[in-house]
Design an enzyme around this catalytic site. Structure first.
Site: not given
Ligand code: XLS
Ligand code: CA
Ligand code: CA
Length: 443
Positions: A99, A102, A269, A294
């Site tokens: 990000h 970061d 998620h 992810d």
């Molecule tokens: C948060 C998200 C975030 C995204 C990028 O829960 O996973 O890290 O991957 O903003």
């Molecule tokens: Ca993420």
């Molecule tokens: Ca997450």
């Protein structure tokens, strides 16, 4: 300066190795179905968890021992980049993600923030001239700063909306400068806490307008990365608009955005949305929308986003099955959006964690490829749907029927016969394949 003095380059030593700083299963050059593991898996390190996160949780202060923390401000930002490229090289990882906040501290004004970012991006670009590690994706953090209290592109405050647009504009410029493969939109605070004070229609319309402007700008500057939406059902807001793949897809279709996006699926998620990781991958895949992943895992006992490094082989296997069926991830990859536990506070833990994740996905890849080679699911599925290959089923699939014909057919049916779904048999076969990962015998 070296930040990980106790760690050398991580090598593949094979499954019998007792060296904790070696890969047991991830063997980058090894070919799986004619393609190197490294190209199948396209691993990425998440800058925020590994170099910026300090272990802070709602009950405790930061506790991570990070050698770069001896610096402050821009010197700290630079030290993180140095440490990052050292870790990328030692882990032999092909990608990273970040990000904006970061990598560089926010300044007093937006212009100052831009200047800080430019300095770090120049430094990264210099590293990337010689490093093999490329940018998988970048994104703008539009959730941490208090200005985003009511959201960014769905805020009730137009000034915030404009500020968010500026951040994404800059993010696309940075992504282009660093040759990113993708740009991620995760709607951190794009949702609501209560319907009582929320104009949901306006918020969703505005979000769509925001995405259309991002597409236009990307086109204008020749940004060629893939746009990714990352669904998440809740946290930090009670309800997030990009709840899951199905919700995200409906939104994209409604607003004429579908052709410009794919999904970045995060395991944790998916589980927060009440789905499995593989469910979300499947939904994205069958709609031609699986872009990137992810790679992490949640905790079944906890109802929030724990972002743990992935070690569940059942999950990595079923995830890799979907990815192989998708013919890979294209421009996407497997980004470790994962953090070491608070108790794992030493710098070496960052290596142990990534090795665990990389080995777990390497096993998943090998097992999934064998399941596919042997048609383990495909044979059973084909048998299960046999009724759609002939007679009335074929007419349905080919669109050669209607309710009159189906009724006539149903009226002359006697007892309808169903067949077992064989779920337990399939699960026990998966176990056999998992345990046989090293043998050259197929079950
Ligand atoms: C948060 C998200 C975030 C995204 C990028 O829960 O996973 O890290 O991957 O903003
Ligand atoms: Ca993420
Ligand atoms: Ca997450």
């Amino acid at each position: 300066m070296a930040y990980f003095k106790n760690v050398n380059h991580i090598q593949y030593e094979g499954p019998t190795s007792k060296n904790p700083l070696a890969f047991k299963y991830y063997h980058p050059e090894e070919k799986i179905n004619g393609k190197a593991m490294e190209e199948h898996l396209r691993f990425a390190v998440a800058f925020w968890h590994t170099f910026t996160g300090d272990g802070t949780d709602p009950f405790g202060d930061g506790n991570m021992i990070r050698p770069w923390n001896q610096f402050k401000g821009m010197d700290l930002a630079k030290a993180r980049v140095e440490a990052a490229f050292e870790l990328f090289e030692k882990l032999n990882v092909p990608f990273f993600c970040f990000h904006d906040v970061d990598i560089a501290p926010e300044g007093g004004t937006l212009s100052e923030t831009y200047q800080n970012l430019d300095r770090i991006v120049t430094m990264m670009k210099e590293y990337m001239r010689t490093s093999k590690t490329k940018l998988l994706w970048n994104t703008a953090n539009m959730f941490t700063h208090p200005r985003f209290v009511h959201g960014a592109a769905t805020s009730c405050n137009a000034d915030v909306y404009a500020y968010a647009a500026a951040k994404v504009k800059k993010g696309l410029e940075i992504g282009k400068e660093l040759g990113t493969e993708n740009y991620v939109f995760w709607g951190g605070r794009e949702g609501y806490e209560t319907l009582l004070n929320t104009d949901t229609k306006l918020e969703l319309d505005n979000l769509a307008r925001f995405f259309h402007m991002a597409i236009d700008y990307a086109k204008e500057i020749g940004f060629t990365g893939q746009f990714l939406i990352e669904p998440k059902p809740k946290e930090p807001t009670k309800h997030q608009y990009d709840f899951d793949v199905a919700t995200g897809l409906a939104f994209l279709q409604n607003y004429g955005l579908r052709d410009h996006f794919k999904f970045n699926i995060e395991a944790n998620h998916a589980t927060l949305a009440g789905h499995t990781f593989e469910h979300e991958l499947r939904m994205a895949r069958i709609n031609g929308m699986l872009g990137s992943v992810d790679a992490n895992q949640g905790d079944t006992l906890l109802g929030w986003d724990t972002d743990e490094f992935p070690t569940d082989l059942y999950s990595t296997t079923l995830a890799m099955y979907e990815i192989l069926k998708n013919d890979g991830l294209g421009k996407g990859g497997l980004n470790f959006d994962a953090k070491v536990r608070r108790g794992s506070f030493e710098p070496e833990d960052l290596f142990y964690a990534h090795i665990a994740g990389m080995d777990s996905f390497a096993i998943g890849l090998k097992v999934a490829q064998r399941l596919i080679d042997d048609n383990v699911f495909e044979d059973l599925i084909s048998e299960r749907y046999q009724s759609f290959k002939e007679g009335v089923g074929r007419d349905i699939v080919e669109g050669n029927t209607d309710f009159y014909k189906l009724e006539a057919y149903a009226l002359q049916l006697g007892d309808i016969k169903n067949f077992s779904g064989r779920q337990e048999r399939l699960k026990s076969i998966i176990n056999q394949y998992l345990l046989d990962v090293h043998r050259n015998v197929t079950v």
